[in-house]
Design a protein around this motif. Sequence first.
Motif, PDB file in Angstrom:
ATOM      1  N   GLY A 166       0.801  -1.217   0.000  1.00  5.91           N
ATOM      2  CA  GLY A 166       0.000   0.000   0.000  1.00  5.91           C
ATOM      3  C   GLY A 166       0.833   1.265   0.000  1.00  5.91           C
ATOM      4  O   GLY A 166       0.643   2.155  -0.849  1.00  5.91           O
ATOM      5  N   SER A 167       1.773   1.373   0.922  1.00  8.30           N
ATOM      6  CA  SER A 167       2.525   2.621   1.058  1.00  8.30           C
ATOM      7  C   SER A 167       3.467   2.855  -0.119  1.00  8.30           C
ATOM      8  O   SER A 167       3.552   3.981  -0.647  1.00  8.30           O
ATOM      9  N   PHE A 168       4.157   1.822  -0.567  1.00  4.81           N
ATOM     10  CA  PHE A 168       5.105   2.018  -1.659  1.00  4.81           C
ATOM     11  C   PHE A 168       4.402   2.170  -3.006  1.00  4.81           C
ATOM     12  O   PHE A 168       4.928   2.828  -3.913  1.00  4.81           O
ATOM     13  N   ALA A 169       3.206   1.579  -3.138  1.00  7.25           N
ATOM     14  CA  ALA A 169       2.431   1.831  -4.355  1.00  7.25           C
ATOM     15  C   ALA A 169       2.009   3.294  -4.410  1.00  7.25           C
ATOM     16  O   ALA A 169       2.075   3.947  -5.472  1.00  7.25           O
ATOM     17  N   ALA A 170       1.576   3.848  -3.277  1.00  6.47           N
ATOM     18  CA  ALA A 170       1.205   5.261  -3.229  1.00  6.47           C
ATOM     19  C   ALA A 170       2.412   6.151  -3.505  1.00  6.47           C
ATOM     20  O   ALA A 170       2.311   7.164  -4.228  1.00  6.47           O
ATOM     21  N   PHE A 171       3.572   5.787  -2.967  1.00  2.00           N
ATOM     22  CA  PHE A 171       4.775   6.585  -3.192  1.00  2.00           C
ATOM     23  C   PHE A 171       5.193   6.522  -4.668  1.00  2.00           C
ATOM     24  O   PHE A 171       5.544   7.553  -5.278  1.00  2.00           O
ATOM     25  N   ALA A 172       5.163   5.330  -5.248  1.00  2.00           N
ATOM     26  CA  ALA A 172       5.564   5.180  -6.654  1.00  2.00           C
ATOM     27  C   ALA A 172       4.618   5.935  -7.587  1.00  2.00           C
ATOM     28  O   ALA A 172       5.066   6.599  -8.533  1.00  2.00           O
ATOM     29  N   LEU A 173       3.315   5.842  -7.311  1.00  2.00           N
ATOM     30  CA  LEU A 173       2.355   6.571  -8.133  1.00  2.00           C
ATOM     31  C   LEU A 173       2.574   8.083  -8.022  1.00  2.00           C
ATOM     32  O   LEU A 173       2.466   8.820  -9.016  1.00  2.00           O
ATOM     33  N   LEU A 179       6.554  13.537 -11.837  1.00  2.00           N
ATOM     34  CA  LEU A 179       7.431  13.659 -13.000  1.00  2.00           C
ATOM     35  C   LEU A 179       6.626  13.935 -14.267  1.00  2.00           C
ATOM     36  O   LEU A 179       7.088  14.681 -15.159  1.00  2.00           O
ATOM     37  N   ALA A 180       5.414  13.368 -14.347  1.00  2.00           N
ATOM     38  CA  ALA A 180       4.592  13.583 -15.541  1.00  2.00           C
ATOM     39  C   ALA A 180       3.869  14.916 -15.515  1.00  2.00           C
ATOM     40  O   ALA A 180       3.337  15.361 -16.544  1.00  2.00           O
ATOM     41  N   GLY A 181       3.828  15.517 -14.338  1.00  4.64           N
ATOM     42  CA  GLY A 181       3.159  16.805 -14.234  1.00  4.64           C
ATOM     43  C   GLY A 181       1.657  16.712 -14.314  1.00  4.64           C
ATOM     44  O   GLY A 181       0.983  17.707 -14.624  1.00  4.64           O
ATOM     45  N   GLN A 182       1.088  15.559 -13.992  1.00  6.38           N
ATOM     46  CA  GLN A 182      -0.367  15.403 -14.014  1.00  6.38           C
ATOM     47  C   GLN A 182      -0.798  14.411 -12.934  1.00  6.38           C
ATOM     48  O   GLN A 182      -0.034  13.537 -12.542  1.00  6.38           O
ATOM     49  N   GLY A 183      -2.016  14.581 -12.480  1.00  5.22           N
ATOM     50  CA  GLY A 183      -2.528  13.705 -11.437  1.00  5.22           C
ATOM     51  C   GLY A 183      -2.107  14.156 -10.046  1.00  5.22           C
ATOM     52  O   GLY A 183      -1.250  15.032  -9.886  1.00  5.22           O
ATOM     53  N   ASP A 184      -2.720  13.555  -9.066  1.00  7.99           N
ATOM     54  CA  ASP A 184      -2.420  13.914  -7.677  1.00  7.99           C
ATOM     55  C   ASP A 184      -1.194  13.152  -7.176  1.00  7.99           C
ATOM     56  O   ASP A 184      -0.814  12.111  -7.723  1.00  7.99           O
ATOM     57  N   VAL A 185      -0.605  13.689  -6.098  1.00 10.01           N
ATOM     58  CA  VAL A 185       0.517  13.008  -5.452  1.00 10.01           C
ATOM     59  C   VAL A 185       0.097  12.624  -4.041  1.00 10.01           C
ATOM     60  O   VAL A 185      -0.718  13.307  -3.407  1.00 10.01           O
ATOM     61  N   TYR A 186       0.663  11.522  -3.553  1.00 12.17           N
ATOM     62  CA  TYR A 186       0.250  10.975  -2.260  1.00 12.17           C
ATOM     63  C   TYR A 186       1.463  10.733  -1.364  1.00 12.17           C
ATOM     64  O   TYR A 186       1.482   9.799  -0.569  1.00 12.17           O
ATOM     65  N   PHE A 187       2.472  11.604  -1.487  1.00 11.72           N
ATOM     66  CA  PHE A 187       3.641  11.472  -0.626  1.00 11.72           C
ATOM     67  C   PHE A 187       3.243  11.584   0.844  1.00 11.72           C
ATOM     68  O   PHE A 187       3.743  10.848   1.697  1.00 11.72           O
ATOM     69  N   ASP A 188       2.362  12.543   1.129  1.00  9.82           N
ATOM     70  CA  ASP A 188       1.950  12.729   2.516  1.00  9.82           C
ATOM     71  C   ASP A 188       1.194  11.512   3.035  1.00  9.82           C
ATOM     72  O   ASP A 188       1.379  11.086   4.184  1.00  9.82           O
ATOM     73  N   THR A 189       0.364  10.923   2.181  1.00  9.30           N
ATOM     74  CA  THR A 189      -0.379   9.727   2.597  1.00  9.30           C
ATOM     75  C   THR A 189       0.568   8.584   2.947  1.00  9.30           C
ATOM     76  O   THR A 189       0.429   7.933   3.992  1.00  9.30           O
ATOM     77  N   ALA A 190       1.553   8.341   2.072  1.00  6.61           N
ATOM     78  CA  ALA A 190       2.503   7.252   2.309  1.00  6.61           C
ATOM     79  C   ALA A 190       3.309   7.487   3.583  1.00  6.61           C
ATOM     80  O   ALA A 190       3.481   6.582   4.414  1.00  6.61           O
ATOM     81  N   ALA A 191       3.812   8.729   3.756  1.00  7.85           N
ATOM     82  CA  ALA A 191       4.655   9.024   4.913  1.00  7.85           C
ATOM     83  C   ALA A 191       3.868   8.971   6.208  1.00  7.85           C
ATOM     84  O   ALA A 191       4.320   8.388   7.217  1.00  7.85           O
ATOM     85  N   ILE A 192       2.684   9.577   6.209  1.00 10.21           N
ATOM     86  CA  ILE A 192       1.901   9.637   7.444  1.00 10.21           C
ATOM     87  C   ILE A 192       1.418   8.249   7.850  1.00 10.21           C
ATOM     88  O   ILE A 192       1.447   7.886   9.029  1.00 10.21           O
ATOM     89  N   LEU A 193       0.982   7.443   6.879  1.00  9.40           N
ATOM     90  CA  LEU A 193       0.489   6.112   7.267  1.00  9.40           C
ATOM     91  C   LEU A 193       1.627   5.230   7.782  1.00  9.40           C
ATOM     92  O   LEU A 193       1.439   4.452   8.714  1.00  9.40           O
ATOM     93  N   LEU A 194       2.825   5.363   7.200  1.00  3.26           N
ATOM     94  CA  LEU A 194       3.957   4.605   7.736  1.00  3.26           C
ATOM     95  C   LEU A 194       4.290   5.059   9.155  1.00  3.26           C
ATOM     96  O   LEU A 194       4.615   4.237  10.024  1.00  3.26           O
ATOM     97  N   PHE A 195       4.202   6.356   9.378  1.00  2.00           N
ATOM     98  CA  PHE A 195       4.474   6.888  10.711  1.00  2.00           C
ATOM     99  C   PHE A 195       3.442   6.376  11.712  1.00  2.00           C
ATOM    100  O   PHE A 195       3.792   5.961  12.828  1.00  2.00           O
ATOM    101  N   SER A 715      -5.191   7.504   5.060  1.00  2.00           N
ATOM    102  CA  SER A 715      -4.674   8.101   6.296  1.00  2.00           C
ATOM    103  C   SER A 715      -5.594   7.814   7.466  1.00  2.00           C
ATOM    104  O   SER A 715      -5.142   7.480   8.574  1.00  2.00           O
ATOM    105  N   LEU A 716      -6.896   7.907   7.242  1.00  2.00           N
ATOM    106  CA  LEU A 716      -7.851   7.602   8.300  1.00  2.00           C
ATOM    107  C   LEU A 716      -7.811   6.113   8.647  1.00  2.00           C
ATOM    108  O   LEU A 716      -7.924   5.739   9.822  1.00  2.00           O
ATOM    109  N   ALA A 717      -7.631   5.260   7.632  1.00  2.00           N
ATOM    110  CA  ALA A 717      -7.529   3.817   7.890  1.00  2.00           C
ATOM    111  C   ALA A 717      -6.321   3.504   8.763  1.00  2.00           C
ATOM    112  O   ALA A 717      -6.392   2.685   9.686  1.00  2.00           O
ATOM    113  N   ALA A 718      -5.190   4.168   8.467  1.00  2.00           N
ATOM    114  CA  ALA A 718      -3.991   3.957   9.285  1.00  2.00           C
ATOM    115  C   ALA A 718      -4.211   4.444  10.710  1.00  2.00           C
ATOM    116  O   ALA A 718      -3.798   3.807  11.681  1.00  2.00           O
TER     117      ALA A 718
END
Length: 782
Positions: A166-173, A179-195, A715-718
């Motif tokens: 889950g977390s690394f899929a969110a980070f990779a996406l 890099l593509a300049g389109q779509g949302d990013v979920y760095f915060d989701t990956a980092a916060i849920l791991l924390f 994030s809420l699930a974590a």
Amino acid sequence: PAATKNATISLSGLWCPSCAWLINERLDRSPGIQAAEVNFIRREALVAYDPERTDPRRIARQIKKFGYGARLEEDDAYNEEEAEWMRLLISGVLVMHIMFISFMLYFREWTGRAGPETEWLADIFRLMIAAFSVPVILIIGLPILRAGLASLIRGRPNTHTLIAIGSFAAFALSVRNLLAGQGDVYFDTAAILLFLVAIGHWLELRAQKVSGEAVERLWRQIPPEATWLTPQGWQRGPADAVPLGARVRVRPGERFPVDGVVAAGEGDVDESVVTGEPDPAARREGDTALAGTMNLDGGFEVIATAVGPQTVVGQIGQLLHQAMWQRAPVERQADRLAAWLVPIAVALAAATFAFWTWQDSVDTGLIHALAVLLIACPCALGIATPLTLWVGLGRATRSGVILRYTGVLEQLAEAKQVYFDKTGTLTKRPIRLQEVAVIGERLSVNGESPISNTPIPNTPISNLLLRAAAVEAMSEHPLGQAIAQGAAKWLDDLPPRAEHFRAFPGQGVCGVVAGDEVWIGSRRLMAQQGLEMPEALADTAVSWQNDGLTVTYVGWNGRVRGLLGLGETARAEAAETIADLQKLEMPVTILTGDSEAAGRRWQTALGVPVYAEQRPEDKVTRLKAAGENVVMVGDGINDGPALAAASVGIAVRQGTDVAQSAAAVILLHDDLRAVPWLIALSRVAMRKVRQNLAWAVGYNAIGLVLAVSGLLQPSLAALLMVFSNVIVTTNALRLRRADLGRLSFVEVEETEEEETEDIGDQRLEIGDSAQPPISNLPVSTP
């Protein structure tokens, strides 16, 4: 072939019982390993291996290949809780920055201020979030990823796998979208849920450490050093190096480093660490001192009788260590359920991803699948049962009650009836020899000493006592010990050594003295051996039985030669114990080898059924007939088979080795009120186990429905997963101070030394017993 060797390997990186199960499965299939047992709570692997095919170092490397840490006993110690805490501190600073920057971006969206003119600033903030997320991924995520991938590659996905996917899929996406300049990013989701997941893991580590403190505290009570006398004078060195028989010095305020007999000195000793008794015990020359107990005010010199693992505290520690490796049936069921939940969660996440990708987009599918993986983590389910049972084990240990395995709590909680042995269990030691009779002569005792303080001259009574003492000196039965000790006070010479000693459980003993085969025991034994009973002695026996004495017959050469009358006193807490059991709605029955008349007196005095003239095989038959969920409380060599036949056998402190080896529970003190207290503790413990399991299963079920429906963000699930772990661990730890009802047993309170809060306000009060204490009960044997 080489003999099998055992090795204990310390583990780290275990997040739930499925991790332990995975390691266990792989070790069982590894070449050279004959048996393996992995304990999640202790974080240890006990491995039996063939030294010609493998070795502990190679086994540790195999475990590391699975993605877990493994250390041998000779390796440097590793504090996983402290290491996890340091990772949390470092990651916490970075996560705080991520949360603050993310809030500003979300606030921009929520207030409708997002526009092309500020997009460049938003991109900078996203890059900052990505930069802060990378260290968090490396510090917290890599250990999870390593273990998760190792488990997935080997076809055994576990909790690591769920979190890693889950977390690394969110980070990779997020990297791809950035890099593509389109779509949302979920760095915060990956980092916060791991924390958040790491916080949950640390809370579990901390809770497990607290749950075992009362157990591990025993190992710390034996001082590492001791002072003993050598030909060169007093020497100080490691306590394990003290030779048996050495004279050891213990100053006021020090703990005894060895078990021994007091050779010099007198004072009070705090034995609460062993017996659970809060009041100090007076010790003087000739008394026994136990390792780990505290010398309060005396200066002692003791002769060492046991050191290190052979001491009472060392043996208790070994019993508790064994208990940690014995899993209760309810634990195994929870482990199997947790192991099955992981692949089910992966399948549900894949289905959720496919459905939402079809309905909306890849991003949406990934987010909802991530929520499914997080909410389905079986951490709470896996920790709910073992943690609760361990807290119960620790609380019992603190009060002087040793459980051989945690499953005892489950068995006691289901108990339906309690049986007590009488002699040495409901009666108070020592039983004393009070009357001696031969044809035409009789000797009585006033109090504890014979009428005459001078030895008995050469008479038929002295001859009877000499033969009885010779045979009974070899017996472990409390009646036999009382006869041997009582006779020794009245004899001028030491009794000879009996030959060909034999014990007949429930009937008596036999031995050859001066060429005669001497029989000592019940009237039934005399009749079986064809010994003639003189009428005068038979009348005396009836008179003694009416006076409440236990009558033992002595005979040889075809005739009963005399009688021995012994008196015993019921324990002061016997009535309170029965009253407490009745409060718990537990039927109580007493089994005794005494005569029917004596049994009726006990039944009248205690108000419970009494079965008399019970031989050991009769006790076993009656226990088996009672069915399952039966508790037997006993003491003495006769009780070994009955203790083994019962669902749970409880041996009091004075029990012989046979009794204690057959018992699942050992009372280190002689307070029988601990029996109903332990049953009440078991019931409360199992109630909390059921509460925790119901919460964990219900939480997972409801959470999965919400996550699959797309109503739960990752994030809420974590956060909810952490909250669930906190609920379960808090409820389990509450067992340390749970109210067990108004029972008369006063348990030992937690101390500051155990790094826990004082529970003085939870101390149980002694209420008025439903029955008055009894001081002396009439008893007899047939």
